[in-house]
Design a protein around this motif. Structure first.
Motif, PDB file in Angstrom:
ATOM      1  N   ILE A  49      -7.887   1.027   4.558  1.00 36.95           N
ATOM      2  CA  ILE A  49      -6.993   0.136   3.817  1.00 36.95           C
ATOM      3  C   ILE A  49      -6.080  -0.629   4.764  1.00 36.95           C
ATOM      4  CG2 ILE A  49      -5.065   0.066   2.180  1.00 36.95           C
ATOM      5  CD1 ILE A  49      -6.400   2.412   0.720  1.00 36.95           C
ATOM      6  N   CYS A  94      -5.770  -4.640   5.357  1.00 39.26           N
ATOM      7  CA  CYS A  94      -4.520  -5.410   5.290  1.00 39.26           C
ATOM      8  C   CYS A  94      -4.396  -6.359   6.480  1.00 39.26           C
ATOM      9  CB  CYS A  94      -3.318  -4.464   5.252  1.00 39.26           C
ATOM     10  SG  CYS A  94      -3.136  -3.516   3.731  1.00 39.26           S
ATOM     11  N   TYR A 111       0.829  -1.210   0.000  1.00 40.92           N
ATOM     12  CA  TYR A 111       0.000   0.000   0.000  1.00 40.92           C
ATOM     13  C   TYR A 111       0.868   1.266   0.000  1.00 40.92           C
ATOM     14  CZ  TYR A 111      -2.718   3.878   1.790  1.00 40.92           C
ATOM     15  OH  TYR A 111      -3.280   5.117   1.961  1.00 40.92           O
TER      16      TYR A 111
END
Length: 330
Positions: free
Chosen positions: A142, A146, A115
């Motif tokens: 995000i 993960c 990312y």
């Protein structure tokens, strides 16, 4: 090769385990735990509203947790524990209490790095719009993704397995060990498939995004030197952004190098059935993975040095923290 067809003997395996896990690996882990604690403190001090800080903080947390589990993993694999004659089968206990959670954390680190490199690619390609694209809330979502996607695949493992007392007929004794039920084969297949794909996807993306960063950074630097209009210069990277991108490239490159043995081993397990923990070449498997775990520990430990060398802001904050601690002690 011995009479059983194994390339390495049990004695050879123990020598490598002692060197890579007990001595070298344990030293790296202990130093890495201290380093990641410092990094976490620095990022908290600087504030987590900045996207890069938040991502590096999340990665430091996963690295710290992985190193803590790796310390226990290294301890469990110590061959001399057998001499203590304890009622614990450390080699199987570590599967649920050390090996699996450690692998989960290393995968999370790889996904967070993926990312970070993707975000830096956008900052290079879209320098004026990056703040609108990468927001604090989106980064939080995000990063949580993960963590969750990598941890979720371990739920079947812990639901299908447990730790308990188990009788060993060959030893004529009962030991605290890893136990499994009838669905273990299905769970094992799920774990192997998920581990392979989640590891390889993140690894390949890290390679691609890092390559894009290197090429884009070089082109942007050349373009900035040749830019004559103010509008053109505004499109170029600022000096601070360039330093951040360079640091991210170094972090990603280290991860790629350190994770390459583990990803390669995943491919070997698919095409060479004898290369597995309970297969014919189990000693080779243990030795190879002792190096893989050691490289994972290096990757989780070395970032504090990279941050300190390449980020003046990180260096100043850390120096201030250490200076304040020294004043308190004196």
């Amino acid at each position: 090769m011995n009479n059983s067809g194994e390339y390495l003997s049990d004695t050879d395996r123990q020598i490598f385990i002692i060197a890579n896990h007990v001595i070298i690996g344990m030293t790296i882990c202990l130093l890495g735990i201290v380093g990641n604690c410092l990094s976490i403190t620095v990022f908290l001090k600087q504030g987590l509203r900045i996207s890069v800080n938040l991502s590096l903080f999340a990665m430091s947390v996963s690295d710290l947790i992985s190193l803590i589990f790796q310390v226990w993993h290294n301890f469990c694999l110590n061959p001399y524990l057998e001499l203590a004659d304890l009622p614990v089968d450390f080699l199987t206990v570590q599967i649920l209490t050390a090996g699996s959670p450690n692998i989960a954390m290393t995968r999370i680190t790889s996904w967070i790095t993926m990312y970070i490199t993707a975000e830096r690619c956008l900052s290079v390609l879209l320098p004026l719009r990056i703040r609108n694209v990468v927001t604090f809330k989106r980064t939080v979502v995000i990063l949580l993704f993960c963590y969750s996607i990598n941890l979720s695949f371990y739920l079947p493992v812990y639901s299908a397995s447990s730790l308990g007392w188990r009788f060993y007929p060959s030893l004529n004794k009962t030991m605290f060990a890893f136990s499994e039920n009838n669905s273990t084969l299905v769970v094992s297949l799920l774990m192997n498939v998920s581990h392979f794909y989640l590891s390889v996807i993140a690894f390949i993306c890290n390679v691609i995004f890092t390559a894009i960063l290197v090429v884009s950074l070089k082109k942007k630097s050349e373009w900035r030197r040749s830019a004559t209009f103010v509008g053109d210069q505004n499109e170029a990277l600022t000096s601070r952004d360039k330093k951040t991108v360079t640091m991210v490239i170094v972090v990603a490159a280290i991860l790629i190098v350190c994770y390459s043995p583990g990803v390669t081993s995943c491919f070997v397990e698919i095409f060479v059935p004898d290369f597995y923990i309970f297969a014919k070449q189990k000693n080779v498997f243990h030795v190879i993975w002792s190096f893989c775990f050691m490289f994972h520990s290096i990757n989780a430990s070395i970032n504090v040095i990279v941050y300190y060398k390449m980020s003046s802001k990180y260096r100043a904050t850390l120096n201030k923290i250490l200076f304040d601690l020294n004043i308190v002690k004196t």
